[in-house]
Design a protein around this motif. Structure first.
Motif, PDB file in Angstrom:
ATOM      1  N   UNK A 122      55.292  37.065  59.390  1.00 57.64           N
ATOM      2  CA  UNK A 122      55.982  38.342  59.619  1.00 57.64           C
ATOM      3  C   UNK A 122      55.430  39.397  58.649  1.00 57.64           C
ATOM      4  N   UNK A 123      55.319  38.992  57.401  1.00 56.36           N
ATOM      5  CA  UNK A 123      54.835  39.928  56.384  1.00 56.36           C
ATOM      6  C   UNK A 123      53.363  40.291  56.625  1.00 56.36           C
ATOM      7  N   UNK A 124      52.547  39.287  56.863  1.00 55.45           N
ATOM      8  CA  UNK A 124      51.108  39.525  57.057  1.00 55.45           C
ATOM      9  C   UNK A 124      50.872  40.459  58.247  1.00 55.45           C
ATOM     10  N   UNK A 125      51.629  40.212  59.319  1.00 59.17           N
ATOM     11  CA  UNK A 125      51.422  41.022  60.528  1.00 59.17           C
ATOM     12  C   UNK A 125      51.937  42.445  60.361  1.00 59.17           C
ATOM     13  N   UNK A 126      52.788  42.648  59.332  1.00 62.64           N
ATOM     14  CA  UNK A 126      53.348  43.997  59.153  1.00 62.64           C
ATOM     15  C   UNK A 126      52.395  44.906  58.370  1.00 62.64           C
ATOM     16  N   UNK A 127      51.330  44.331  57.806  1.00 61.26           N
ATOM     17  CA  UNK A 127      50.400  45.144  57.002  1.00 61.26           C
ATOM     18  C   UNK A 127      49.158  45.514  57.817  1.00 61.26           C
ATOM     19  N   UNK A 128      49.011  46.788  58.136  1.00 55.98           N
ATOM     20  CA  UNK A 128      47.863  47.175  58.974  1.00 55.98           C
ATOM     21  C   UNK A 128      46.528  47.103  58.239  1.00 55.98           C
ATOM     22  N   UNK A 129      46.547  47.327  56.916  1.00 51.83           N
ATOM     23  CA  UNK A 129      45.270  47.286  56.190  1.00 51.83           C
ATOM     24  C   UNK A 129      44.950  45.828  55.830  1.00 51.83           C
ATOM     25  N   UNK A 130      43.673  45.501  55.669  1.00 52.39           N
ATOM     26  CA  UNK A 130      43.313  44.100  55.432  1.00 52.39           C
ATOM     27  C   UNK A 130      43.946  43.561  54.145  1.00 52.39           C
ATOM     28  N   UNK A 131      44.545  42.377  54.247  1.00 56.40           N
ATOM     29  CA  UNK A 131      45.049  41.639  53.085  1.00 56.40           C
ATOM     30  C   UNK A 131      44.240  40.341  53.054  1.00 56.40           C
ATOM     31  N   UNK A 132      43.818  39.940  51.850  1.00 56.62           N
ATOM     32  CA  UNK A 132      42.868  38.816  51.765  1.00 56.62           C
ATOM     33  C   UNK A 132      43.431  37.528  52.373  1.00 56.62           C
ATOM     34  N   UNK A 185      41.753  45.779  47.713  1.00 56.76           N
ATOM     35  CA  UNK A 185      41.978  46.257  46.349  1.00 56.76           C
ATOM     36  C   UNK A 185      42.566  45.103  45.538  1.00 56.76           C
ATOM     37  N   UNK A 186      42.006  44.831  44.357  1.00 60.83           N
ATOM     38  CA  UNK A 186      42.400  43.631  43.603  1.00 60.83           C
ATOM     39  C   UNK A 186      43.860  43.655  43.169  1.00 60.83           C
ATOM     40  N   UNK A 187      44.326  44.784  42.631  1.00 60.64           N
ATOM     41  CA  UNK A 187      45.716  44.842  42.141  1.00 60.64           C
ATOM     42  C   UNK A 187      46.683  44.714  43.311  1.00 60.64           C
ATOM     43  N   UNK A 188      46.380  45.405  44.379  1.00 61.62           N
ATOM     44  CA  UNK A 188      47.209  45.354  45.578  1.00 61.62           C
ATOM     45  C   UNK A 188      47.242  43.922  46.149  1.00 61.62           C
ATOM     46  N   UNK A 189      46.124  43.244  46.027  1.00 60.65           N
ATOM     47  CA  UNK A 189      46.029  41.876  46.539  1.00 60.65           C
ATOM     48  C   UNK A 189      46.993  40.943  45.804  1.00 60.65           C
ATOM     49  N   UNK A 190      47.079  41.105  44.487  1.00 60.57           N
ATOM     50  CA  UNK A 190      48.014  40.286  43.694  1.00 60.57           C
ATOM     51  C   UNK A 190      49.444  40.600  44.134  1.00 60.57           C
ATOM     52  N   UNK A 191      49.744  41.898  44.259  1.00 64.36           N
ATOM     53  CA  UNK A 191      51.104  42.298  44.627  1.00 64.36           C
ATOM     54  C   UNK A 191      51.498  41.702  45.976  1.00 64.36           C
ATOM     55  N   UNK A 192      50.558  41.689  46.900  1.00 64.42           N
ATOM     56  CA  UNK A 192      50.897  41.171  48.237  1.00 64.42           C
ATOM     57  C   UNK A 192      51.045  39.653  48.241  1.00 64.42           C
ATOM     58  N   UNK A 193      50.215  38.984  47.469  1.00 66.00           N
ATOM     59  CA  UNK A 193      50.420  37.530  47.344  1.00 66.00           C
ATOM     60  C   UNK A 193      51.837  37.261  46.830  1.00 66.00           C
ATOM     61  N   UNK A 194      52.253  38.031  45.811  1.00 70.98           N
ATOM     62  CA  UNK A 194      53.591  37.809  45.228  1.00 70.98           C
ATOM     63  C   UNK A 194      54.669  38.100  46.261  1.00 70.98           C
ATOM     64  N   UNK A 195      54.453  39.132  47.069  1.00 68.01           N
ATOM     65  CA  UNK A 195      55.438  39.453  48.105  1.00 68.01           C
ATOM     66  C   UNK A 195      55.578  38.281  49.078  1.00 68.01           C
ATOM     67  N   UNK A 196      54.453  37.657  49.408  1.00 70.42           N
ATOM     68  CA  UNK A 196      54.502  36.509  50.325  1.00 70.42           C
ATOM     69  C   UNK A 196      55.297  35.382  49.678  1.00 70.42           C
ATOM     70  N   UNK A 197      55.008  35.089  48.418  1.00 70.45           N
ATOM     71  CA  UNK A 197      55.720  33.990  47.752  1.00 70.45           C
ATOM     72  C   UNK A 197      57.231  34.276  47.687  1.00 70.45           C
ATOM     73  N   UNK A 198      57.566  35.570  47.425  1.00 70.20           N
ATOM     74  CA  UNK A 198      58.991  35.922  47.368  1.00 70.20           C
ATOM     75  C   UNK A 198      59.648  35.770  48.731  1.00 70.20           C
TER      76      UNK A 198
END
Ligand SMILES: Cc1ncc(C[n+]2csc(CCOP(=O)(O)OP(=O)(O)O)c2C)c(N)n1
Ligand SMILES: [Mg+2]
Length: 580
Positions: free
Chosen positions: A374-384, A557-570
């Protein structure tokens, strides 16, 4: 005075080796230019039966051969000249050693009388790679007596046997080949010592499969019957038929936690979200197994491998006697073919029909997958993480995905859904970021191997950008998906990311100011930039359809990538997310 010219003896040795290699099923030879290695280069080119790729940079050449050997399961030859050229092969030798890949390393050398005298391009090449090779042979400068003996044929056959693992695990072999001058043949005919009839190698060496003993089968069958809360954990190098894993998992009603690199993340019992799930303390406690059956290397991510602490009894199936157990968690080790062992245990086990344990795992996995998707599909820009998920899900059946170290290998483990029909390759023997481009291109040489895609980070790609030299002219099809986050994104997850000033960027992230598409263009490799997450799979499909060597660059973006990983874990840890 010898009756046969030195150059003709050099040619005779080289021709004999090439003939034996062809007989033994060598898949290719990667040859780097040089003078001392001329007899071998010429013999390979003139013989024509073993495909030859000429590659300037020896480090790239050796990884190219490694990729071909990994993908084909057959030995590959590397040929280089003397001196530092031989040292350039060391990283690939180490990877082949740890990943158990048959690599025949042939270093040309000066003859003994010119060593340690200041003669040009001469180093001590004897046992240059130490214990990393299965066998080292100082073949010796060819002499006329050798023409009347099976010595060269037997040496070539033994080298192949040692590399392919008849006796010890498969791995690299080093032949040091001294050639005296004149290096080139006079052209006078020389009869080679005849090979075996029917194109057979001089020695056909076989190894008995490590058939599981009845006692091991019985003990494991008992364990499966006695333990409701078990798990099967499969890492790279397990060398197991995924159907056998699935059969046993079904009979035992145990979940399968398989790193995609193992090739066993498939079937109804596969849990694909364990990395995110087990970050939640409550899920980690509730899903803790009483016993683990472990195949191959440990899982890639730290979370699951530390969760499997040594207080949980582990049975390690270790067909290649490789002792892959950094956690020191194995309480029992079975040296046997994993497919045969699991198949026999599954056949003897009475299937568990009701299993609260497996149901709990399945529910947690399904909820985690829903939350993640759900989270991954909600982000239009590429997430690693999404790049890894979509690539694994989207590649056509029969493809090979070569996964680079650093975040790609972790994201593939964390985000890839279960599926069949996709083969994974990766240099996980020593987890280097070196040699990646060449490994992919080498894998692409294997005939009928299906589409080849390499997924890696920008630094990994740049580390072996020399691998692109001549790549567009080799008639190969390979698509590189490069995640360009301008540096080592993995370090943004580590404590040093908090270092003050520009220390983190300068010492660890090390962004390189290189436009990857422009770099590819220098090598006549076309590139496409992907700006939206949804565009990735179509771009890869376009590249595969177009053929040739191509690049798809995904900017993140590296910082954004960390934030999104954390969002997934949360999201996964929330109530209803599987780990809640
Ligand atoms: C040969 C080698 N040198 C250094 C390292 C250490 N290292 C691990 S990951 C990494 C950065 C990789 O960056 P990139 O390829 O861009 O991937 P990302 O971390 O951004 O996912 C480095 C330098 C290594 N594994 N192998
Ligand atoms: Mg990067």
């Amino acid at each position: 005075m010898s009756g046969v010219a030195t150059g003709d003896l050099n040619a005779a040795l080289a021709r004999t080796l090439v003939d034996e290699w062809w007989r033994a099923g060598v898949c290719l030879a990667a040859v780097s230019p040089g003078s001392r290695s001329a007899p071998l280069a010429l013999a390979l080119a003139q013989d024509g039966r073993v495909p030859v790729h000429v590659i300037l940079d020896e480090r790239s050449a050796s990884f190219f051969a490694l990729g071909a050997a990994k993908a084909s399961g057959r030995p590959a030859v590397v040929v280089c000249t003397s001196g530092t050229a031989a040292a350039e092969l060391h990283p690939a030798v180490l990877e082949a050693h740890h990943a158990r890949v048959p690599l025949l390393v042939c270093t040309a050398d000066r003859p003994p009388e010119l060593r340690d005298t200041g003669a040009g391009q001469t180093i001590d090449q004897l046992k240059l790679y130490g214990d990393a090779v299965r066998w080292f042979a100082e073949v010796g400068a060819p002499g006329e007596a050798d023409l009347g003996s099976p010595y060269w044929r037997a040496t070539a056959a033994r080298a192949v046997a040692a590399a392919t693992g008849t006796g010890r695990p498969a791995g690299p072999v080093h032949l040091n080949l001294a050639f005296r001058e004149p290096l080139l043949p006079s052209g006078a005919p020389v009869d080679l010592y005849p090979g075996r009839a029917d194109d057979q190698p001089w020695v056909r060496s076989t190894a008995a499969p490590r058939v599981p003993s009845d006692a091991d089968i019985e003990r494991l069958t008992y364990l499966v019957a006695a333990e409701t809360r078990g798990a099967i954990v499969v890492g790279w190098g397990a060398d197991v038929d995924p159907a056998a894993v699935d059969r046993l998992a079904t009979a035992a009603a145990w979940p399968v936690l398989a790193d995609p690199l193992s090739g066993a993340r498939s079937g109804a019992n596969a849990v694909s979200t364990y990395d995110a799930l087990l970050r939640s303390p409550s899920a980690a406690a509730a899903l803790r197994p009483d016993v683990v059956l472990r195949l191959g290397a440990p899982l890639t991510g730290k979370v699951a491998s530390t969760w499997l602490d040594p207080s949980i009894p582990q049975v390690l199936v270790d067909p290649h006697a490789a002792w892959l157990d950094p956690q020191r968690a194995a309480a029992e080790r079975i040296v046997a073919d994993a497919t045969a062992l699991l198949g026999a245990v599954a056949a003897r086990s009475r299937p568990r029909t009701q299993s609260f344990w497996l149901t709990s795992w399945r529910h947690a996995d399904a909820a985690a997958r829903r939350a993640m998707d759900r989270l991954l599909d909600s982000w239009p820009e590429p997430f690693e993480g999404r790049v890894a998920r979509d690539l694994v899900a989207g590649l056509p059946s029969g493809s090979t995905l070569v996964v680079g170290s650093s975040m790609p290998v972790r994201d593939v483990e964390s985000f890839a859904p279960p599926r069949d029909g996709l083969r994974f390759l990766s240099n996980r023997g020593v987890n280097g970021i070196d040699g990646f481009v060449s490994t992919v291109l080498g894998a692409a040489t294997v005939p009928g191997g299906g589409p080849i895609v390499g997924l890696c980070g920008d630094l990994t790609f740049l580390h072996d950008s020399n691998g692109l030299l001549g790549a567009a002219r080799r008639g190969l099809d390979a698509t590189f998906v490069v995640i360009d986050n301008r540096g080592g994104g993995i370090f943004n997850f580590l404590p040093q990311s908090a270092l003050a000033g520009d220390q983190f960027e300068t010492l660890f992230a090390t962004p390189q100011d290189v436009d990857l598409a422009e770099l590819a263009a220098v090598h006549r490799v076309p590139a496409e930039q992907v700006g939206k997450a949804d565009d990735l799979v179509p771009a890869v499909e376009r590249a595969l359809t177009a053929g040739g060597v191509r690049l798809v660059v995904v900017t993140t973006d590296r910082a954004d990538n960390v934030a999104r990983h954390r969002q997934v874990w949360e999201a996964v840890a929330m109530p209803g997310g599987g780990g809640g």
